[in-house]
Design a protein around this motif. Structure first.
Motif, PDB file in Angstrom:
ATOM      1  N   UNK A   1       0.799  -1.308   0.048  1.00  0.00           N
ATOM      2  CA  UNK A   1       0.166  -0.319   0.002  1.00  0.00           C
ATOM      3  C   UNK A   1       0.992   1.075  -0.057  1.00  0.00           C
ATOM      4  N   UNK A   2       0.358   2.375  -0.473  1.00  0.00           N
ATOM      5  CA  UNK A   2       0.931   3.564  -0.403  1.00  0.00           C
ATOM      6  C   UNK A   2      -0.117   4.571  -0.488  1.00  0.00           C
ATOM      7  N   UNK A   3       0.216   5.979   0.285  1.00  0.00           N
ATOM      8  CA  UNK A   3      -1.159   6.729   0.398  1.00  0.00           C
ATOM      9  C   UNK A   3      -0.375   8.361   0.678  1.00  0.00           C
ATOM     10  N   UNK A   4      -1.136   9.091   0.706  1.00  0.00           N
ATOM     11  CA  UNK A   4      -0.570  10.429   0.685  1.00  0.00           C
ATOM     12  C   UNK A   4      -1.761  11.246   1.525  1.00  0.00           C
ATOM     13  N   UNK A   5      -1.683  12.443   2.172  1.00  0.00           N
ATOM     14  CA  UNK A   5      -2.648  12.953   2.894  1.00  0.00           C
ATOM     15  C   UNK A   5      -2.478  14.289   3.345  1.00  0.00           C
ATOM     16  N   UNK A   6      -3.524  14.637   3.975  1.00  0.00           N
ATOM     17  CA  UNK A   6      -3.268  16.252   4.578  1.00  0.00           C
ATOM     18  C   UNK A   6      -3.219  16.093   6.077  1.00  0.00           C
ATOM     19  N   UNK A   7      -2.238  16.785   6.768  1.00  0.00           N
ATOM     20  CA  UNK A   7      -2.084  16.997   8.120  1.00  0.00           C
ATOM     21  C   UNK A   7      -2.797  18.068   8.571  1.00  0.00           C
ATOM     22  N   UNK A   8      -3.624  17.932   9.434  1.00  0.00           N
ATOM     23  CA  UNK A   8      -4.327  19.191  10.096  1.00  0.00           C
ATOM     24  C   UNK A   8      -3.499  19.741  11.162  1.00  0.00           C
ATOM     25  N   UNK A   9      -3.760  20.965  11.233  1.00  0.00           N
ATOM     26  CA  UNK A   9      -3.068  21.796  12.447  1.00  0.00           C
ATOM     27  C   UNK A   9      -3.315  21.517  13.845  1.00  0.00           C
ATOM     28  N   UNK A  10      -2.341  21.368  14.634  1.00  0.00           N
ATOM     29  CA  UNK A  10      -2.668  21.222  16.131  1.00  0.00           C
ATOM     30  C   UNK A  10      -1.971  21.863  17.089  1.00  0.00           C
ATOM     31  N   UNK A  11      -1.959  21.816  18.130  1.00  0.00           N
ATOM     32  CA  UNK A  11      -0.922  22.455  19.247  1.00  0.00           C
ATOM     33  C   UNK A  11      -0.498  21.357  20.203  1.00  0.00           C
ATOM     34  N   UNK A  12       0.434  21.999  20.842  1.00  0.00           N
ATOM     35  CA  UNK A  12       1.163  21.112  21.958  1.00  0.00           C
ATOM     36  C   UNK A  12       1.545  22.091  23.033  1.00  0.00           C
ATOM     37  N   UNK A  13       2.456  21.472  23.799  1.00  0.00           N
ATOM     38  CA  UNK A  13       2.855  22.352  24.838  1.00  0.00           C
ATOM     39  C   UNK A  13       4.509  21.758  25.081  1.00  0.00           C
ATOM     40  N   UNK A  14       5.282  22.680  25.606  1.00  0.00           N
ATOM     41  CA  UNK A  14       6.573  22.358  26.057  1.00  0.00           C
ATOM     42  C   UNK A  14       7.148  22.747  27.383  1.00  0.00           C
ATOM     43  N   UNK A  15       8.416  22.363  27.736  1.00  0.00           N
ATOM     44  CA  UNK A  15       8.982  23.175  28.911  1.00  0.00           C
ATOM     45  C   UNK A  15      10.344  23.124  28.846  1.00  0.00           C
ATOM     46  N   UNK A  16      11.105  24.100  29.543  1.00  0.00           N
ATOM     47  CA  UNK A  16      12.693  24.406  29.225  1.00  0.00           C
ATOM     48  C   UNK A  16      13.301  24.748  30.471  1.00  0.00           C
ATOM     49  N   UNK A  17      14.591  24.696  30.542  1.00  0.00           N
ATOM     50  CA  UNK A  17      15.292  25.341  31.505  1.00  0.00           C
ATOM     51  C   UNK A  17      15.765  26.591  31.235  1.00  0.00           C
ATOM     52  N   UNK A  18      16.540  27.196  32.110  1.00  0.00           N
ATOM     53  CA  UNK A  18      17.166  28.473  31.925  1.00  0.00           C
ATOM     54  C   UNK A  18      18.396  28.395  32.510  1.00  0.00           C
ATOM     55  N   UNK A  19      19.783  28.525  31.673  1.00  0.00           N
ATOM     56  CA  UNK A  19      21.123  28.321  32.095  1.00  0.00           C
ATOM     57  C   UNK A  19      21.518  29.193  33.285  1.00  0.00           C
ATOM     58  N   UNK A  20      21.894  28.673  34.420  1.00  0.00           N
ATOM     59  CA  UNK A  20      22.538  29.590  35.594  1.00  0.00           C
ATOM     60  C   UNK A  20      21.529  29.292  36.775  1.00  0.00           C
ATOM     61  N   UNK A  21      20.453  28.927  36.506  1.00  0.00           N
ATOM     62  CA  UNK A  21      19.399  28.607  37.538  1.00  0.00           C
ATOM     63  C   UNK A  21      19.556  27.226  38.185  1.00  0.00           C
TER      64      UNK A  21
ATOM     65  N   UNK B   1       9.358  18.902  24.169  1.00  0.00           N
ATOM     66  CA  UNK B   1       7.924  18.993  23.852  1.00  0.00           C
ATOM     67  C   UNK B   1       7.314  18.057  24.526  1.00  0.00           C
ATOM     68  N   UNK B   2       5.903  18.221  24.574  1.00  0.00           N
ATOM     69  CA  UNK B   2       5.115  17.368  25.505  1.00  0.00           C
ATOM     70  C   UNK B   2       4.337  16.345  24.487  1.00  0.00           C
ATOM     71  N   UNK B   3       4.902  16.050  23.152  1.00  0.00           N
ATOM     72  CA  UNK B   3       4.125  15.071  22.407  1.00  0.00           C
ATOM     73  C   UNK B   3       3.505  15.843  21.358  1.00  0.00           C
ATOM     74  N   UNK B   4       3.076  15.102  20.353  1.00  0.00           N
ATOM     75  CA  UNK B   4       2.129  15.540  19.204  1.00  0.00           C
ATOM     76  C   UNK B   4       1.152  14.749  19.002  1.00  0.00           C
ATOM     77  N   UNK B   5      -0.079  15.427  18.720  1.00  0.00           N
ATOM     78  CA  UNK B   5      -1.540  14.513  18.270  1.00  0.00           C
ATOM     79  C   UNK B   5      -1.514  14.968  16.796  1.00  0.00           C
ATOM     80  N   UNK B   6      -1.348  13.787  16.011  1.00  0.00           N
ATOM     81  CA  UNK B   6      -1.206  14.163  14.571  1.00  0.00           C
ATOM     82  C   UNK B   6      -2.672  13.515  14.159  1.00  0.00           C
ATOM     83  N   UNK B   7      -3.466  14.330  13.262  1.00  0.00           N
ATOM     84  CA  UNK B   7      -4.588  14.012  12.715  1.00  0.00           C
ATOM     85  C   UNK B   7      -4.541  14.379  11.146  1.00  0.00           C
ATOM     86  N   UNK B   8      -4.786  13.490  10.381  1.00  0.00           N
ATOM     87  CA  UNK B   8      -4.319  13.182   8.932  1.00  0.00           C
ATOM     88  C   UNK B   8      -5.890  12.540   8.400  1.00  0.00           C
TER      89      UNK B   8
END
Length: 301
Positions: free
Chosen positions: A54-74, A252-259
């Motif tokens: 099988x082979x296919x192609x498609x449209x990936x809908x926009x979505x959102x996620x969140x993330x976290x980060x550190x600050x150097x020196x803290x 990042x906190x992961x992605x939800x991919x809807x296609x």
């Protein structure tokens, strides 16, 4: 005189016989013979197993996620990144599978997702300051999938499925603008964070339908949801790196991919889901049998 009388009597007898025979022939009617009961023909069993590609192609809908980060020196505290917005894009994929039974098949697939990501968050401990970020990312998934093909509706066969596997997420360089307070100002600091690569777990759910183009070639249209679990996203910018910062700064906190996807599936086996194999009833036509003529002896009075 006596001879003439006997001739007349004989003629009358012959006419009576002919009249009786004619009357007997007139009352002969066809006899209806009940046709035999319909014959049930056992459907031909086919081997539904076989390999497919099988082979296919498609449209990936926009979505959102969140993330976290550190600050150097803290002290190693992690700060929450408000939102990473993934824009609509495209996906392509291919796979090799095997049909185990009429309504069950499985395959392994390799799929690619192209991501274009924007992010925005408030600066920690600084009012009137925000981060405006942009990055790209490539996601490859390698999945083992199983599908249940439901009873067909004409040439269309609905299906649903699920998959488990791994995802490789590769980030490009992230552009990080510190907006104080307006983004796009000439004096704003712009930092560049190197992208990280990471392997993660992934899972998916699928639903759709396949349309028979031929007995072996199918047009497959469906929806796929893929969950890519959290992982490393980017490192420190050029300033922090100059002061000795190293390692991963953001995750990042992961992605939800809807296609939605469309493609072709070619089955090397007999395929077909039993189409055209319903029980066959052979109807027998009514039979009319002509009875043999019945000869009735004339009655003399």
């Amino acid at each position: 005189m006596k001879s003439m009388l006997m001739t007349t009597v004989a003629a009358i007898g012959v006419l009576s016989c002919l009249s009786a025979a004619s009357h007997a022939a007139d009352i002969i009617e066809p006899i209806y013979v009940e046709p035999p009961a319909p014959v049930y023909e056992e459907p031909v069993k086919e081997d539904y197993s076989g390999w497919y590609i099988r082979g296919d192609a498609g449209y990936l809908f926009g979505s959102s996620t969140s993330a976290d980060y550190s600050v150097y020196g803290r002290d190693g505290s992690r700060y929450h990144y408000d939102e990473l917005e993934m824009k609509g894009s495209y996906t392509i994929g291919a796979g090799v599978g095997y049909r185990v039974a009429e309504h069950f098949r499985a395959d392994v697939s390799l799929d690619y997702y192209d991501l274009d990501i924007d992010g925005r968050s408030d600066c920690p401990d600084f009012s009137g300051c925000s981060y405006n970020d942009h990055a790209t990312a490539d996601i490859w998934t390698a999945m083992a999938n199983a599908y249940v093909d439901l009873p067909y509706f004409g040439p269309v066969t609905p299906y649903f499925g699920a998959g488990l596997g791994f995802a490789h997420v590769g980030y490009g360089t992230m552009r990080n603008e510190i907006c104080t307070p307006t983004c796009g100002d000439e004096g704003n600091f712009v930092g560049y964070h190197g992208g990280e690569d990471s392997w993660r777990f992934a899972s998916s759910l699928m639903a759709g339908g396949s349309l028979d183009i031929t007995k072996q070639l199918k047009l497959d249209v469906g929806y796929r949801y893929t969950r890519v679990f959290e992982g490393d996203a980017f490192g420190y910018d050029q300033v922090d790196s100059a002061f000795g910062a190293s390692g991963v700064q953001g995750r990042d906190h992961g992605y939800d991919l809807h296609a939605v996807r469309a493609g072709l599936r070619y089955e090397f086996g007999s395929g077909g889901f039993g189409k055209g194999k319903e029980p066959v009833y052979a109807e027998a036509a009514p039979v009319y049998a002509e009875p043999a003529p019945i000869y009735e002896e004339p009655v003399y009075k």
